[in-house]
Design a protein around this motif. Structure first.
Motif, PDB file in Angstrom:
ATOM      1  N   GLY A 206       3.692  -6.263   1.810  1.00 23.64           N
ATOM      2  CA  GLY A 206       3.212  -6.849   3.085  1.00 23.64           C
ATOM      3  C   GLY A 206       3.180  -5.636   4.193  1.00 23.64           C
ATOM      4  N   ALA A 207       4.224  -4.761   3.794  1.00 27.49           N
ATOM      5  CA  ALA A 207       4.080  -3.490   4.607  1.00 27.49           C
ATOM      6  C   ALA A 207       3.461  -2.149   4.173  1.00 27.49           C
ATOM      7  CB  ALA A 207       5.790  -3.289   5.172  1.00 27.49           C
ATOM      8  N   CYS A 208       3.007  -2.171   3.239  1.00 22.53           N
ATOM      9  CA  CYS A 208       2.682  -1.313   2.307  1.00 22.53           C
ATOM     10  C   CYS A 208       1.403  -0.298   2.854  1.00 22.53           C
ATOM     11  CB  CYS A 208       2.435  -1.671   0.954  1.00 22.53           C
ATOM     12  SG  CYS A 208       1.442  -0.223  -0.013  1.00 22.53           S
ATOM     13  N   PRO A 209       1.316   0.922   3.187  1.00 22.70           N
ATOM     14  CA  PRO A 209      -0.002   1.372   3.588  1.00 22.70           C
ATOM     15  C   PRO A 209      -1.037   1.247   2.744  1.00 22.70           C
ATOM     16  CG  PRO A 209       1.712   3.176   2.993  1.00 22.70           C
ATOM     17  CD  PRO A 209       2.389   1.846   2.844  1.00 22.70           C
ATOM     18  N   LEU A 210      -1.125   0.863   1.573  1.00 24.65           N
ATOM     19  CA  LEU A 210      -2.201   0.725   0.512  1.00 24.65           C
ATOM     20  C   LEU A 210      -2.587  -0.997   0.600  1.00 24.65           C
ATOM     21  CD1 LEU A 210      -1.341   3.016  -2.348  1.00 24.65           C
ATOM     22  CD2 LEU A 210      -2.540   3.766  -0.210  1.00 24.65           C
ATOM     23  N   GLY A 211      -1.736  -1.750   1.256  1.00 23.51           N
ATOM     24  CA  GLY A 211      -1.842  -3.017   1.117  1.00 23.51           C
ATOM     25  C   GLY A 211      -3.342  -3.639   1.240  1.00 23.51           C
ATOM     26  N   LYS A 212      -4.156  -2.941   1.926  1.00 20.81           N
ATOM     27  CA  LYS A 212      -5.488  -3.517   2.073  1.00 20.81           C
ATOM     28  C   LYS A 212      -6.335  -3.502   0.995  1.00 20.81           C
ATOM     29  CE  LYS A 212      -6.313  -3.753   7.128  1.00 20.81           C
ATOM     30  NZ  LYS A 212      -5.867  -2.186   7.759  1.00 20.81           N
ATOM     31  N   GLU A 213      -6.078  -2.141   0.321  1.00 18.40           N
ATOM     32  CA  GLU A 213      -6.950  -1.737  -0.884  1.00 18.40           C
ATOM     33  C   GLU A 213      -6.446  -2.304  -2.247  1.00 18.40           C
ATOM     34  OE1 GLU A 213      -9.136   0.319   0.294  1.00 18.40           O
ATOM     35  OE2 GLU A 213      -7.848   0.589   2.191  1.00 18.40           O
ATOM     36  N   CYS A 214      -5.520  -3.030  -2.383  1.00 20.85           N
ATOM     37  CA  CYS A 214      -4.725  -2.976  -3.480  1.00 20.85           C
ATOM     38  C   CYS A 214      -4.634  -4.799  -4.075  1.00 20.85           C
ATOM     39  CB  CYS A 214      -3.052  -2.814  -3.316  1.00 20.85           C
ATOM     40  SG  CYS A 214      -2.325  -2.875  -4.860  1.00 20.85           S
ATOM     41  N   PRO A 215      -5.293  -4.678  -5.269  1.00 22.90           N
ATOM     42  CA  PRO A 215      -5.513  -6.015  -5.912  1.00 22.90           C
ATOM     43  C   PRO A 215      -4.117  -6.627  -6.145  1.00 22.90           C
ATOM     44  CG  PRO A 215      -5.983  -4.370  -7.409  1.00 22.90           C
ATOM     45  CD  PRO A 215      -5.677  -3.618  -6.250  1.00 22.90           C
ATOM     46  N   GLU A 216      -3.000  -5.826  -6.533  1.00 21.98           N
ATOM     47  CA  GLU A 216      -1.959  -6.337  -7.081  1.00 21.98           C
ATOM     48  C   GLU A 216      -1.251  -6.930  -6.015  1.00 21.98           C
ATOM     49  OE1 GLU A 216      -0.581  -6.066 -10.057  1.00 21.98           O
ATOM     50  OE2 GLU A 216       1.411  -6.714  -9.880  1.00 21.98           O
ATOM     51  N   LYS A 217      -1.498  -6.724  -4.664  1.00 20.93           N
ATOM     52  CA  LYS A 217      -0.689  -7.388  -3.243  1.00 20.93           C
ATOM     53  C   LYS A 217      -0.691  -8.943  -3.489  1.00 20.93           C
ATOM     54  CE  LYS A 217      -0.680  -7.381   1.552  1.00 20.93           C
ATOM     55  NZ  LYS A 217      -1.485  -7.061   2.704  1.00 20.93           N
ATOM     56  N   LEU A 218      -2.086  -9.388  -3.990  1.00 25.51           N
ATOM     57  CA  LEU A 218      -2.416 -10.925  -3.918  1.00 25.51           C
ATOM     58  C   LEU A 218      -1.299 -11.593  -4.873  1.00 25.51           C
ATOM     59  CD1 LEU A 218      -6.278 -10.878  -4.396  1.00 25.51           C
ATOM     60  CD2 LEU A 218      -4.819 -11.249  -2.183  1.00 25.51           C
ATOM     61  N   LYS A 219      -0.945 -10.929  -5.888  1.00 27.19           N
ATOM     62  CA  LYS A 219       0.133 -11.505  -6.688  1.00 27.19           C
ATOM     63  C   LYS A 219       1.588 -11.508  -6.200  1.00 27.19           C
ATOM     64  CE  LYS A 219      -1.590  -9.364 -10.991  1.00 27.19           C
ATOM     65  NZ  LYS A 219      -1.342  -8.513 -11.702  1.00 27.19           N
ATOM     66  N   HIS A 220       1.784 -10.779  -5.052  1.00 25.68           N
ATOM     67  CA  HIS A 220       3.195 -10.654  -4.743  1.00 25.68           C
ATOM     68  C   HIS A 220       3.087 -11.463  -3.313  1.00 25.68           C
ATOM     69  CE1 HIS A 220       4.762  -8.145  -7.850  1.00 25.68           C
ATOM     70  NE2 HIS A 220       3.613  -7.496  -7.833  1.00 25.68           N
ATOM     71  N   LYS A 221       2.234 -12.104  -2.762  1.00 26.32           N
ATOM     72  CA  LYS A 221       1.879 -12.621  -1.411  1.00 26.32           C
ATOM     73  C   LYS A 221       3.222 -13.756  -1.731  1.00 26.32           C
ATOM     74  CE  LYS A 221      -1.724 -12.347   1.570  1.00 26.32           C
ATOM     75  NZ  LYS A 221      -3.162 -12.521   1.540  1.00 26.32           N
ATOM     76  N   VAL A 222       3.764 -13.813  -0.463  1.00 27.96           N
ATOM     77  CA  VAL A 222       4.780 -15.025  -0.363  1.00 27.96           C
ATOM     78  C   VAL A 222       4.026 -16.361  -0.032  1.00 27.96           C
ATOM     79  CG1 VAL A 222       6.857 -15.849   1.028  1.00 27.96           C
ATOM     80  CG2 VAL A 222       6.552 -13.408   0.535  1.00 27.96           C
ATOM     81  N   PHE A 223       4.161 -17.248  -1.065  1.00 24.16           N
ATOM     82  CA  PHE A 223       3.569 -18.428  -0.607  1.00 24.16           C
ATOM     83  C   PHE A 223       4.449 -19.438   0.059  1.00 24.16           C
ATOM     84  CE2 PHE A 223       2.309 -22.726  -2.159  1.00 24.16           C
ATOM     85  CZ  PHE A 223       1.073 -22.951  -1.587  1.00 24.16           C
ATOM     86  N   ILE A 224       3.691 -19.738   1.390  1.00 24.46           N
ATOM     87  CA  ILE A 224       4.468 -20.841   1.975  1.00 24.46           C
ATOM     88  C   ILE A 224       4.035 -22.195   1.998  1.00 24.46           C
ATOM     89  CG2 ILE A 224       5.635 -21.158   4.453  1.00 24.46           C
ATOM     90  CD1 ILE A 224       4.980 -17.988   4.826  1.00 24.46           C
ATOM     91  N   PRO A 225       4.459 -23.012   1.248  1.00 21.83           N
ATOM     92  CA  PRO A 225       3.864 -24.353   1.237  1.00 21.83           C
ATOM     93  C   PRO A 225       3.898 -25.026   2.582  1.00 21.83           C
ATOM     94  CG  PRO A 225       6.139 -24.094  -0.050  1.00 21.83           C
ATOM     95  CD  PRO A 225       5.799 -22.979   0.697  1.00 21.83           C
TER      96      PRO A 225
END
Ligand code: SF4
Length: 226
Positions: A206-225
């Motif tokens: 969420g706070a990573c400076p590479l967040g926008k470029e990183c495909p892995e980020k999607l896997k670590h998104k917090v899912f809020i139902p």
């Protein structure tokens, strides 16, 4: 399939913008770089610093002094860095080798890069990461340093396979960015910062400076139902 837009120099730019210059290696002399590179194996830097302070307080941060002191005394002084039995042997092996073959550290570090790397790797307890740290930060020759953070971050970014070997990843960096000592030094230091602060085992995307470029980020998104 998304198109991979991230390249190494843009990653470097984002890291530099976020963290600023790191000005590595934190050492006063070339020999201190060598000692630090050995002591930091499987250790955190805070503990390495305590061992380095012990050596400096006892006026021992010189190759010939480490060469002459007893291994028992050396073990006691570097104890805070952990694995002090093997690390004291590694320091002794290094200084023995140095004085058996050269007049001083500068003469050794002046060898051409490939020869220097080969000789470092032939020493007991010196693997590629330690050798490349010495070549880059003590000899100031362009050998890119790979560590566990480098593998983790660049595989998560989707640029390399996470099983990639040391030399393959090193070659990938060296082929992809200009062969420049300052760039190599700064890039490795920034990679370590990212690994320590964001791209941990459990990444803080969420706070990573590479967040926008990183495909892995999607896997670590917090899912809020909802
Ligand atoms: S976005 Fe997450 S996985 Fe990607 S580099 Fe940053 S911390 Fe690592």
């Amino acid at each position: 399939m998304g198109v991979m837009v991230v390249d190494l120099l843009s990653v470097y730019g984002l890291l530099l913008k976020h963290f600023g210059r790191q000005k590595w290696w934190p050492a006063e002399t070339k020999f201190e770089v060598v000692v630090g590179a050995i002591l930091t194996q499987n250790a955190n830097w805070k503990n390495v610093e305590r061992a380095i302070t012990n050596l400096k307080d006892n006026d021992l941060m010189e190759p010939d002094r480490i060469h002459r002191i007893s291994e028992e005394r050396l073990k006691a002084l570097i104890r805070p860095a952990g694995y002090y039995n093997s690390k004291s042997r590694k320091l002794k092996e290094f200084t023995n080798f140095l004085f058996d073959n050269y007049n001083d550290l500068n003469e050794f570090l002046a060898l051409p890069l490939e020869q220097l790397r080969e000789q470092l790797l032939s020493l007991w307890g010196i693997g590629p990461e330690t050798a490349d740290s010495v070549i880059l930060y003590a000899a100031e020759k362009p050998s890119f340093v790979i560590d566990a953070y480098t593998k983790r971050i660049f595989s998560r970014l989707g640029l390399v396979n996470e099983e990639i070997g040391y030399d393959t990843l090193k070659n990938f960096f060296e082929r992809s960015i200009p062969r420049d000592v300052s760039l190599y030094k700064e890039f490795h230091a920034l990679i370590v910062e990212l690994g320590k602060n964001y791209c941990k085992t459990k990444p803080l995307c969420g706070a990573c400076p590479l967040g926008k470029e990183c495909p892995e980020k999607l896997k670590h998104k917090v899912f809020i139902p909802g």
